[in-house]
Structure formats: structure tokens, C-alpha cells
Design an enzyme around this catalytic site. Structure first.
Site, PDB file in Angstrom:
ATOM      1  N   LEU A 168       0.871  -1.171   0.000  1.00  0.00           N
ATOM      2  CA  LEU A 168       0.000   0.000   0.000  1.00  0.00           C
ATOM      3  C   LEU A 168       0.905   1.217   0.000  1.00  0.00           C
ATOM      4  CD1 LEU A 168      -2.746  -0.906   2.650  1.00  0.00           C
ATOM      5  CD2 LEU A 168      -3.104  -0.581   0.201  1.00  0.00           C
ATOM      6  N   ASP A 169       0.561   2.245  -0.779  1.00  0.00           N
ATOM      7  CA  ASP A 169       1.424   3.418  -0.814  1.00  0.00           C
ATOM      8  C   ASP A 169       1.348   4.183   0.514  1.00  0.00           C
ATOM      9  OD1 ASP A 169      -0.619   5.544  -0.903  1.00  0.00           O
ATOM     10  OD2 ASP A 169      -1.044   4.820  -2.919  1.00  0.00           O
ATOM     11  N   LYS A 170       2.222   5.142   0.672  1.00  0.00           N
ATOM     12  CA  LYS A 170       2.390   5.846   1.954  1.00  0.00           C
ATOM     13  C   LYS A 170       1.094   6.477   2.447  1.00  0.00           C
ATOM     14  CE  LYS A 170       4.633   9.799   2.040  1.00  0.00           C
ATOM     15  NZ  LYS A 170       3.742  10.793   2.735  1.00  0.00           N
TER      16      LYS A 170
END
Length: 253
Positions: free
Chosen positions: A101-103
Site C-alpha cells: 500500500l502506498d504511503k
């Protein structure tokens, strides 16, 4: 006596398919002999080395984690950004995430040392569903849903053009904001954000709520929870079913 590829997979190093590649590349040694035979069986007293490093079977572990925003999904970052390993218990630091999952995104991440399961759940050909709850800054229409289903061309991190697909279901639609359930079968980085951007929307929040049979239900942000044996069995049965259906479709077509 397990086959050599199954033994290597049981160490958590990689999947059986990847283990076959390592064997054929001459990177696997049993005792003092390089083994390039895929059907080789390992005896209890044998010592197995991959790239001259001794590997041993380990107890397989399965957890789910509710990732908060502000952390990247990696164990090491050259930019010294905060990672999920800064907040998960230290005794689980050897586990790997199933996908990323991205930041700025939140939600479900499965953590495990089962290399074969990681490969099966992230391999592009197997198409394991991931479900997200997405809030955007505008009115999402049936025409937008059709475009996402039929495919939108986006640019990958390497500059390559790819057609991205998504199934959507409206949760709450307003003139100035909408909540959408989005199901993906691909794994392109920041895929949902890029698809909505192509339609003129900005993603205000993105949370993964389900991956295959595992859900985020009942969890708080930052929480880690051990998967029950029944949950692991259901997950593996589900993945096996998808793999059988994929193999059958290949044979039929």
C-alpha cells in the site's frame, strides 16, 4: 521425503516455482553436490544451501495488519521514510507483506513468511481480488464506472503505458464527494489514484478492506492480529480454486 523445491519453499525464501528456477540455474546445493534435478527429494539428514547459504524449514506464520497512513510498505528505505516495520512488533520483523500500500493509503496488509502464498497472491496471472473503499472529490457517475471497467490507460513508475481495469460499486454519491468500493485484480503501483486522476477526480482517502478472503473487519489502525488456522485454510483453499480455474481457462483456450 519432500521434493527439493517444496523444501526450499518451506524455508520462506521463495515459492516452489521460483525454487525450480534456482535449481535449474545451479544455485542450489544439497550437502556437497549442486542439484539441477527438479524431482530431487531431500532426506531428513540433508543440508540444503541456496547461493551457498544454509536454509532450513520454518514454522509458517500468518498475520493481518491495519496499516495507518504515513508509512511505506517496505523493510528498508533509502530516503529514511517511516516504514510499517517501525510500528509492527519487533518479533514479526522477519515477515513479509503480501503486496503493498502506498504511503498515503491505509488498510489491510497480510504479513507472512510463506513465500509460496506471497507469490500466488501477487502473481499477475492468478488475479486475486483486492477490495478498497475510496473517497473522491466529486460525483462519480455510471459513465465513470463503465470507463474504469473497460480500462483506462495509465503510466507506470517506469514510464510504461498500461491499461488498468477496476470494478466499482457506489457506496455514497454526492455532488461534491463520493465513496466508491473498488475491486482490483491487477497490481500496478498507485493504480486507483492514477485511474481516478484520469477521470478528473482526486482521491481523498483510500483504504484496503479485503484481500482474497481476509478482511479488515474489527481491527483498529496499527493493530496486528494473528490469523486463525481456519482463516488460513479458507484463504489457501480460495487461492487453490482460483489457480485451478486459471489453469482450466488456459487449457480451454
Amino acid at each position: 521425503m519432500p521434493r527439493l523445491n517444496k523444501y526450499i519453499a518451506s524455508t520462506g525464501l521463495c515459492s516452489r516455482r521460483k525454487a525450480d528456477e534456482l535449481i535449474l540455474e545451479g544455485r542450489v546445493r544439497v550437502n556437497d553436490k549442486i542439484i539441477e534435478e527438479l524431482g530431487f527429494h531431500v532426506r531428513e539428514k540433508d543440508k540444503v544451501y541456496v547461493d551457498n547459504k544454509l536454509v532450513r524449514p520454518q514454522n509458517l506464520e500468518y498475520y493481518k495488519f491495519f496499516k495507518p497512513a504515513g508509512y511505506i510498505t517496505t523493510s528498508d528505505d533509502e530516503k529514511n521514510r517511516k516504514t510499517i516495520y517501525d510500528i509492527i512488533p519487533p518479533e514479526l520483523a522477519h515477515l513479509k507483506p503480501v503486496g503493498r500500500l502506498d504511503k498515503d493509503s491505509t488498510g489491510l496488509i497480510i504479513l507472512t513468511n510463506d513465500g509460496e502464498l506471497i507469490n500466488d497472491m501477487t502473481h499477475p496471472s492468478i488475479k486475486v481480488p483486492k477490495i478498497y473503499l475510496v473517497h473522491i472529490n466529486g460525483k462519480f457517475t455510471p459513465a465513470d464506472a463503465e470507463k474504469m471497467y473497460n480500462g483506462i490507460e495509465i503510466e507506470t513508475d517506469t514510464g510504461e503505458k498500461k491499461t488498468a481495469y477496476a470494478e466499482t460499486m457506489p457506496v455514497e454519491i454526492g455532488n461534491n464527494s463520493s465513496a466508491i468500493q473498488v475491486t482490483l485484480y491487477q497490481g500496478i503501483n498507485r493504480q486507483i489514484r492514477k485511474m481516478f486522476a484520469k477521470l478528473g477526480f482526486e482521491v481523498e482517502s483510500l483504504k484496503r478492506v479485503q484481500h482474497a478472503t481476509i478482511t479488515l473487519e474489527g481491527m483498529k489502525r496499527g493493530q496486528v492480529k494473528l490469523l486463525k488456522p481456519k482463516q488460513v485454510k479458507e484463504l489457501k483453499n480460495y487461492i487453490a480454486k482460483i489457480k485451478r480455474e486459471y489453469a482450466q481457462s488456459c487449457n480451454n483456450g
